[in-house]
Design an enzyme around this catalytic site. Structure first.
Site, PDB file in Angstrom:
ATOM      1  N   ALA A 184       0.864  -1.173   0.000  1.00 26.96           N
ATOM      2  CA  ALA A 184       0.000   0.000   0.000  1.00 26.96           C
ATOM      3  C   ALA A 184       0.902   1.226   0.000  1.00 26.96           C
ATOM      4  O   ALA A 184       2.063   1.156   0.407  1.00 26.96           O
ATOM      5  CB  ALA A 184      -0.886  -0.019   1.235  1.00 26.96           C
ATOM      6  N   GLU A 190       4.973  -5.177   6.892  1.00 26.36           N
ATOM      7  CA  GLU A 190       4.294  -4.096   7.615  1.00 26.36           C
ATOM      8  C   GLU A 190       4.829  -3.926   9.029  1.00 26.36           C
ATOM      9  O   GLU A 190       4.845  -2.836   9.574  1.00 26.36           O
ATOM     10  CB  GLU A 190       2.781  -4.364   7.682  1.00 26.36           C
ATOM     11  CG  GLU A 190       2.050  -4.246   6.361  1.00 26.36           C
ATOM     12  CD  GLU A 190       1.980  -5.569   5.609  1.00 26.36           C
ATOM     13  OE1 GLU A 190       2.779  -6.496   5.886  1.00 26.36           O
ATOM     14  OE2 GLU A 190       1.108  -5.666   4.729  1.00 26.36           O
ATOM     15  N   GLY A 204       0.642  -5.005   1.013  1.00 25.39           N
ATOM     16  CA  GLY A 204      -0.582  -5.039   0.206  1.00 25.39           C
ATOM     17  C   GLY A 204      -0.346  -5.681  -1.156  1.00 25.39           C
ATOM     18  O   GLY A 204      -1.267  -6.244  -1.748  1.00 25.39           O
TER      19      GLY A 204
HETATM   20  C1  HXC Z   1       5.080   4.336  -1.290  1.00 28.00           C
HETATM   21  C2  HXC Z   1       6.987   3.346  -2.136  1.00 28.00           C
HETATM   22  C3  HXC Z   1       6.622   2.104  -1.566  1.00 28.00           C
HETATM   23  C4  HXC Z   1       5.391   2.056  -0.825  1.00 28.00           C
HETATM   24  C5  HXC Z   1       8.485   1.853  -2.607  1.00 28.00           C
HETATM   25  N1  HXC Z   1       8.148   3.146  -2.764  1.00 28.00           N
HETATM   26  N2  HXC Z   1       7.583   1.196  -1.865  1.00 28.00           N
HETATM   27  N3  HXC Z   1       6.213   4.446  -1.993  1.00 28.00           N
HETATM   28  N4  HXC Z   1       4.677   3.187  -0.710  1.00 28.00           N
HETATM   29  N5  HXC Z   1       4.957   0.917  -0.277  1.00 28.00           N
HETATM   30  C6  HXC Z   1       8.871   4.181  -3.496  1.00 28.00           C
HETATM   31  C7  HXC Z   1      10.106   4.629  -2.734  1.00 28.00           C
HETATM   32  O1  HXC Z   1       9.751   5.596  -1.757  1.00 28.00           O
HETATM   33  C8  HXC Z   1      10.931   5.227  -3.841  1.00 28.00           C
HETATM   34  O2  HXC Z   1      10.408   6.488  -4.174  1.00 28.00           O
HETATM   35  C9  HXC Z   1      10.630   4.293  -5.012  1.00 28.00           C
HETATM   36  O3  HXC Z   1       9.397   3.665  -4.703  1.00 28.00           O
HETATM   37  C10 HXC Z   1      11.684   3.221  -5.185  1.00 28.00           C
HETATM   38  O4  HXC Z   1      11.871   2.541  -3.958  1.00 28.00           O
HETATM   39  P1  HXC Z   1      13.291   2.370  -3.227  1.00 28.00           P
HETATM   40  O5  HXC Z   1      13.028   2.157  -1.790  1.00 28.00           O
HETATM   41  O6  HXC Z   1      14.192   3.479  -3.615  1.00 28.00           O
HETATM   42  O7  HXC Z   1      13.814   1.022  -3.908  1.00 28.00           O
HETATM   43  P2  HXC Z   1      14.756  -0.095  -3.278  1.00 28.00           P
HETATM   44  O8  HXC Z   1      15.888   0.533  -2.528  1.00 28.00           O
HETATM   45  O9  HXC Z   1      15.067  -1.020  -4.398  1.00 28.00           O
HETATM   46  O10 HXC Z   1      13.874  -0.838  -2.168  1.00 28.00           O
HETATM   47  C11 HXC Z   1      12.740  -1.580  -2.600  1.00 28.00           C
HETATM   48  C12 HXC Z   1      11.893  -1.961  -1.374  1.00 28.00           C
HETATM   49  C13 HXC Z   1      11.549  -0.703  -0.554  1.00 28.00           C
HETATM   50  C14 HXC Z   1      12.634  -2.973  -0.497  1.00 28.00           C
HETATM   51  C15 HXC Z   1      10.626  -2.628  -1.914  1.00 28.00           C
HETATM   52  O11 HXC Z   1      11.020   0.298  -1.463  1.00 28.00           O
HETATM   53  C16 HXC Z   1      10.541  -0.925   0.520  1.00 28.00           C
HETATM   54  O12 HXC Z   1      10.867  -1.448   1.576  1.00 28.00           O
HETATM   55  N6  HXC Z   1       9.294  -0.481   0.298  1.00 28.00           N
HETATM   56  C17 HXC Z   1       8.237  -0.567   1.288  1.00 28.00           C
HETATM   57  C18 HXC Z   1       7.750  -1.979   1.454  1.00 28.00           C
HETATM   58  C19 HXC Z   1       6.681  -2.052   2.513  1.00 28.00           C
HETATM   59  O13 HXC Z   1       6.912  -1.775   3.703  1.00 28.00           O
HETATM   60  N7  HXC Z   1       5.453  -2.431   2.099  1.00 28.00           N
HETATM   61  C20 HXC Z   1       4.329  -2.499   3.009  1.00 28.00           C
HETATM   62  C21 HXC Z   1       3.525  -1.220   2.997  1.00 28.00           C
HETATM   63  S1  HXC Z   1       2.206  -1.213   4.154  1.00 28.00           S
HETATM   64  P3  HXC Z   1      11.360   7.801  -4.265  1.00 28.00           P
HETATM   65  O14 HXC Z   1      10.398   8.919  -4.518  1.00 28.00           O
HETATM   66  O15 HXC Z   1      12.047   7.851  -2.965  1.00 28.00           O
HETATM   67  O16 HXC Z   1      12.265   7.480  -5.415  1.00 28.00           O
HETATM   68  C22 HXC Z   1       1.006  -2.134   3.445  1.00 28.00           C
HETATM   69  C23 HXC Z   1      -0.242  -2.311   4.247  1.00 28.00           C
HETATM   70  C24 HXC Z   1      -1.340  -2.915   3.454  1.00 28.00           C
HETATM   71  O17 HXC Z   1       1.140  -2.595   2.368  1.00 28.00           O
HETATM   72  C25 HXC Z   1      -2.596  -2.883   4.237  1.00 28.00           C
HETATM   73  C26 HXC Z   1      -3.847  -2.637   3.529  1.00 28.00           C
HETATM   74  C27 HXC Z   1      -3.924  -2.036   2.216  1.00 28.00           C
END
Ligand code: HXC
Length: 259
Positions: free
Chosen positions: A67, A133, A110
């Site tokens: 998400a 998460e 998500g």
């Molecule tokens: C918003 C995101 C994002 C996310 C990545 N980006 N994941 N933006 N929400 N979930 C954005 C980053 O901010 C970045 O933007 C760009 O995408 C590239 O990501 P990087 O982090 O620079 O890439 P990398 O170093 O290769 O790392 C990849 C990654 C990391 C390991 C996937 O991005 C990450 O940990 N993302 C979050 C994963 C996460 O926690 N997901 C769960 C979310 S909560 P910029 O602008 O900085 O270039 C959830 C709850 C669901 O899903 C519940 C109900 C819907």
């Protein structure tokens, strides 16, 4: 169909439509607008007689990294309650036609939960699945604790949900989360092939069979068995059942008409 955050293409194979998540710079983070578009696209394809199976994909680097954390970060509990995003997810889950996920790269949070809303999953050997998460102070909210646990069992689900660790496509296949792993160059092609194969069957039988398998997943076994039996009997009211069984007996290919 024109959307801002997704691309929809029909006839990628006979009776197969493709939905592609299309926020590549954000690793396909699932913002609310994207989820509403997905709901609308699935609803439209579900109503469309030229579509019998749907493939959902992202891109090679990411299916979806979760998400949209940026959109959620400032929200309070009551904001989240009022946004009521899960009604959108529930609607997607009600899609009657089979959905094959074609997954490469990150399927996290998500993103992993969206994969588990699909009926079958073909993954590239670069795919990574996880519920991270816990690392941002929350927990899965779109069914992750339930569907992941049912798919891979308590021990692995608990470890993934409590530590946020990712598993590889190979591990996901061994744990029963996905159908199979293929080289990255082939994951989309394989998913389309699987969808196209299903699309040669009677769409009514496919719909009721999908509904019945989900019932086994979603309810107690006995209730699921009754449900399956009812749907099994009902298919004997279709022309496709006659055609399918007669074609087998006559050693020819069946021509299903959806009647
Ligand atoms: C918003 C995101 C994002 C996310 C990545 N980006 N994941 N933006 N929400 N979930 C954005 C980053 O901010 C970045 O933007 C760009 O995408 C590239 O990501 P990087 O982090 O620079 O890439 P990398 O170093 O290769 O790392 C990849 C990654 C990391 C390991 C996937 O991005 C990450 O940990 N993302 C979050 C994963 C996460 O926690 N997901 C769960 C979310 S909560 P910029 O602008 O900085 O270039 C959830 C709850 C669901 O899903 C519940 C109900 C819907």
């Amino acid at each position: 169909m024109e959307f801002e955050f997704i691309l929809v293409e029909k006839e990628v194979a006979p009776y197969v439509a493709l939905i592609r998540l299309n926020r590549p710079k954000e690793l396909n983070a699932l913002n609310l607008g994207l989820m509403l578009e997905l709901k609308a696209a699935f609803a439209a394809l579900d109503e469309d007689d030229t579509v019998r199976a749907i493939v959902l994909t992202g891109n090679d680097r990411a299916f979806a990294a979760g998400a949209d954390i940026k959109q959620m970060a400032g929200k309070g509990a009551i904001d989240m309650l009022k946004i009521d995003q899960f009604s959108t997810w529930d609607a997607i889950r009600k899609t009657k036609k089979p959905i094959v996920a074609a997954v490469s790269g990150f399927a996290l949070g998500g993103g992993c939960e969206l994969v588990m809303h699909c009926d079958m999953i073909i993954a590239s050997d670069t795919a990574k699945f996880g519920q991270p998460e816990i690392n941002i102070g929350v927990m899965p909210g779109a069914g992750g604790t339930q569907r992941l646990t049912k798919a891979v069992g308590k021990a692995l689900a608990m470890e993934m949900v409590l530590t946020g660790k990712f598993i590889s496509a190979e591990e996901a296949a061994a744990a029963g989360l996905i159908n199979r792993v293929v080289p990255e160059a082939l994951y989309l092609e394989e998913a389309i092939k699987l969808a196209a194969d299903i699309a040669t069957r009677s769409p009514i039988a496919v719909q009721l069979a999908k509904e019945s398998v989900l019932k086994a997943f979603d309810s107690h076994l006995q209730e699921g068995l009754y449900f399956e039996r009812k749907n099994f009997y009902m298919l004997f009211a279709t022309e496709d059942q006659k055609e399918g069984m007669n074609a087998f007996v006559e050693k020819r290919k069946a021509e299903f008409k959806g009647k």
